[in-house]
Write an enzyme that holds these catalytic residues in place. Structure first.
Site, PDB file in Angstrom:
ATOM      1  N   ASP A  15       0.731  -1.170  -0.064  1.00 39.63           N
ATOM      2  CA  ASP A  15       0.142   0.056   0.001  1.00 39.63           C
ATOM      3  C   ASP A  15       0.848   1.114  -0.030  1.00 39.63           C
ATOM      4  O   ASP A  15       1.729   1.496   0.619  1.00 39.63           O
ATOM      5  CB  ASP A  15      -1.020  -0.007   1.255  1.00 39.63           C
ATOM      6  CG  ASP A  15      -1.854   0.968   1.324  1.00 39.63           C
ATOM      7  OD1 ASP A  15      -2.940   0.671   1.858  1.00 39.63           O
ATOM      8  OD2 ASP A  15      -1.791   2.389   0.622  1.00 39.63           O
ATOM      9  N   ASP A 110      -3.514   2.329  -5.354  1.00 37.42           N
ATOM     10  CA  ASP A 110      -2.221   2.435  -4.690  1.00 37.42           C
ATOM     11  C   ASP A 110      -2.126   0.860  -3.687  1.00 37.42           C
ATOM     12  O   ASP A 110      -1.148   0.958  -3.073  1.00 37.42           O
ATOM     13  CB  ASP A 110      -2.167   3.597  -3.910  1.00 37.42           C
ATOM     14  CG  ASP A 110      -2.931   3.588  -2.485  1.00 37.42           C
ATOM     15  OD1 ASP A 110      -3.847   2.778  -2.517  1.00 37.42           O
ATOM     16  OD2 ASP A 110      -2.440   3.766  -1.488  1.00 37.42           O
ATOM     17  N   GLU A 111      -2.996   0.014  -3.919  1.00 39.37           N
ATOM     18  CA  GLU A 111      -2.741  -1.217  -3.074  1.00 39.37           C
ATOM     19  C   GLU A 111      -3.182  -2.373  -3.910  1.00 39.37           C
ATOM     20  O   GLU A 111      -3.934  -2.353  -4.823  1.00 39.37           O
ATOM     21  CB  GLU A 111      -4.051  -0.891  -2.261  1.00 39.37           C
ATOM     22  CG  GLU A 111      -3.841  -1.319  -0.849  1.00 39.37           C
ATOM     23  CD  GLU A 111      -5.364  -1.107  -0.435  1.00 39.37           C
ATOM     24  OE1 GLU A 111      -5.637  -1.831   0.383  1.00 39.37           O
ATOM     25  OE2 GLU A 111      -5.862  -0.194  -0.802  1.00 39.37           O
TER      26      GLU A 111
END
Ligand code: TTP
Ligand code: MG
Length: 359
Positions: A15, A110-111
């Site tokens: 993340d 983003d993960e």
């Protein structure tokens, strides 16, 4: 479960740290060291997408109205999101992940989860891989990420959030028990604010409390989810890491028994449809940026009107307000309408497992 016969998986959850804000700081060095709030004009009705760690010290956080963020931290730099820059980084990190494994499950820009039990580098230690991946991310994007390493998704995801920014946290089968017992109940996967309150009212504050309740009791209180919580409390989560397709949008629509002309009736219908849409969004734990209104007139001619906002939303008031704006861009009240639909696309999922499969 017989451990001897089952392979202990190696899962990494990655993340990015304060993602949108970090990209802004990277691209605008004059922002560095200052509080940065991504979301837009503090005088508008928008919400905060994210804030950098400096701004978080003042209590600013995602989903808060920007006007509130301004009150908490008036000297912060307020910027609009630049999605194209974030998407570019998102693609870069995805490429990095794919150098290690094809089992990559992105959760949002983003993960992602990575299953590295078998990996393209033939490295046996997931921790070494996680370090390498973090280094590659810094090298290629000039941004930091945090990683969680464990034997299932639930533990890897919680682990990645523990030592942000630039963290690396490992939970092994040996340390999992103690780790889970100490976890606050709100951190458990699938436990939102409402369930958290219910758990607390029952005296369940941490993993250790949850573990004391029998499976039958949990099912009695929480229905099907009870069985899930029972397994989570024991570190059991066999959900695979999978790169499956998810719904691109969530929607609700209604075909009327008689075609509608009265604008107030139409507005009431839009309100009902918005309610259903928000219920669906919240149930699937997804938010989206683009609202689309579909109107089918009595002659079956169909038009759509869309608006893309700055942040992901599932907020009823916002959706309703925007739906009314879109409705004005149609011939509602002038031409008879047989169907109205509302949908949200450009989705961002909290956890892809909870997203709807592609229909
Ligand atoms: P997160 O990973 O939840 O947050 P973050 O990366 O900003 O911070 P952290 O270091 O705690 O991981 O979300 C990723 C991006 O998604 C975030 O930078 C902005 C966007 N986002 C929204 O637009 N609205 C929201 O409500 C949230 C939670 C995130
Ligand atoms: Mg993040």
């Amino acid at each position: 479960m017989n451990r001897e016969n089952s392979i202990v998986r190696k899962i990494i959850h990655i993340d990015m740290d304060a993602f949108f804000a970090s990209v802004e700081e990277r691209d605008f060095p004059e922002y560095r060291g200052k509080p940065v709030v991504v979301g837009g004009d503090p005088k508008s009705r928008g919400v905060v997408s994210t804030a950098n760690y400096e701004a978080r010290k003042y209590g600013v956080h995602s989903a808060m109205p920007t006007s509130r963020a301004y009150k908490l931290c008036p000297h912060a730099i307020f910027v609009y999101p630049r999605f194209s820059a974030y998407i570019e980084v998102s693609n870069q990190i995805k490429k990095i992940f794919e150098e290690y494994t094809d089992k990559v499950e992105p959760l949002s820009l983003d993960e992602a989860y990575l299953d590295v039990t078998e990996n393209k580098k033939n490295i046996a230690y997931a921790t070494i891989l996680a370090k390498e991946i973090k280094n590659q991310i810094v090298k290629q994007t000039k941004l930091t990420a945090s990683a969680g390493v464990s034997y299932n998704k639930f533990l890897a995801k919680i682990a990645s959030g523990l030592n942000k920014p630039d963290g690396l946290t490992i939970v092994t089968p040996e340390t999992a028990n103690e780790f889970i017992e100490k976890l606050s109940i709100g951190s458990f996967f699938g436990i939102g604010k409402v369930t958290e309150q219910k758990m607390k009212s029952l005296g369940i504050h941490a993993g250790s409390d949850l573990k004391k309740i029998s499976e039958a009791e949990l099912i009695k209180i929480f229905g099907k989810s009870g069985a899930f919580y029972y397994r989570m409390a024991r570190g059991q989560d066999d959900r695979p890491v999978e790169n499956f397709h998810v719904a691109k949008s969530v929607g609700a629509e209604n075909t009327f028994s008689i075609d509608l002309l009265n604008i107030d009736t139409i507005k009431d219908e839009v309100q009902d449809i918005a309610n259903v849409l928000v219920h669906r969004l919240q149930k699937s734990e997804v938010k989206g940026r683009t609202l689309t209104l579909k109107v089918k007139y009595e002659d079956f001619v169909t038009v759509t009107r869309s608006k893309t906002g700055c942040s992901y939303t599932d907020d009823l008031q916002y959706i309703l307000k925007e739906a009314m704006v879109l409705l004005k861009q149609t011939e509602a009240g002038i031409r008879k309408i047989r169907l109205i639909g509302l949908s949200i696309s450009n989705l961002d999922c909290n956890d892809r497992q909870l997203c709807l499969p592609m229909q």
